[in-house]
Write an enzyme that holds these catalytic residues in place. Structure first.
Site, PDB file in Angstrom:
ATOM      1  CB  CYS A 177      -0.908  -0.053   1.228  1.00  0.00           C
ATOM      2  SG  CYS A 177      -1.761   1.471   1.615  1.00  0.00           S
ATOM      3  CB  CYS A 198       0.329   1.755   4.148  1.00  0.00           C
ATOM      4  SG  CYS A 198      -1.412   1.291   4.028  1.00  0.00           S
TER       5      CYS A 198
END
Length: 113
Positions: A32, A35
């Site tokens: 991600c 993230c």
């Protein structure tokens, strides 16, 4: 620095639900990009607010127990950062947010604690 990476439900209970501090839980995954972009900000906040806030990172794909925790807390998109105090969720941030906004929110929650 109060930044923990956990892999079991027992660690989650100890570091999050039983903590006397405000705890931000970062549900994330390696693949991600948002993230990964948030990670340095979370490390900085963990250093700067060490006395009042803990940061707990939960890689939702690392273990079966982490995946189950993500399901229990209804994590549908990441980064997903519920904030706990006294064993209860008191706030939730979904997606990327500026570091200053996140730090200010955590300071306010800790003041009210």
């Amino acid at each position: 620095m109060a930044l923990y990476t956990i892999t079991t439900k027992q660690e989650f209970e100890e570091k999050v639900l039983k903590s006397p501090k405000v705890v931000l839980v970062d549900f994330w995954a390696e693949w991600c990009p948002p993230c990964r972009a948030m990670a340095p900000h979370l490390h900085e906040i963990a250093n700067e607010l060490d006395d009042i806030v803990d940061i707990v990172k939960v890689d939702i794909e690392d273990t079966q127990e982490n995946a189950e925790l993500a399901g229990r807390y209804e994590v549908r998109s990441i980064p997903n950062m519920p904030v706990f105090h006294g064993g209860k969720e008191v706030e939730r941030i979904i997606g990327m947010v500026p570091k200053v906004h996140l730090a200010d929110m955590l300071k306010q929650l800790a003041k009210g604690a």
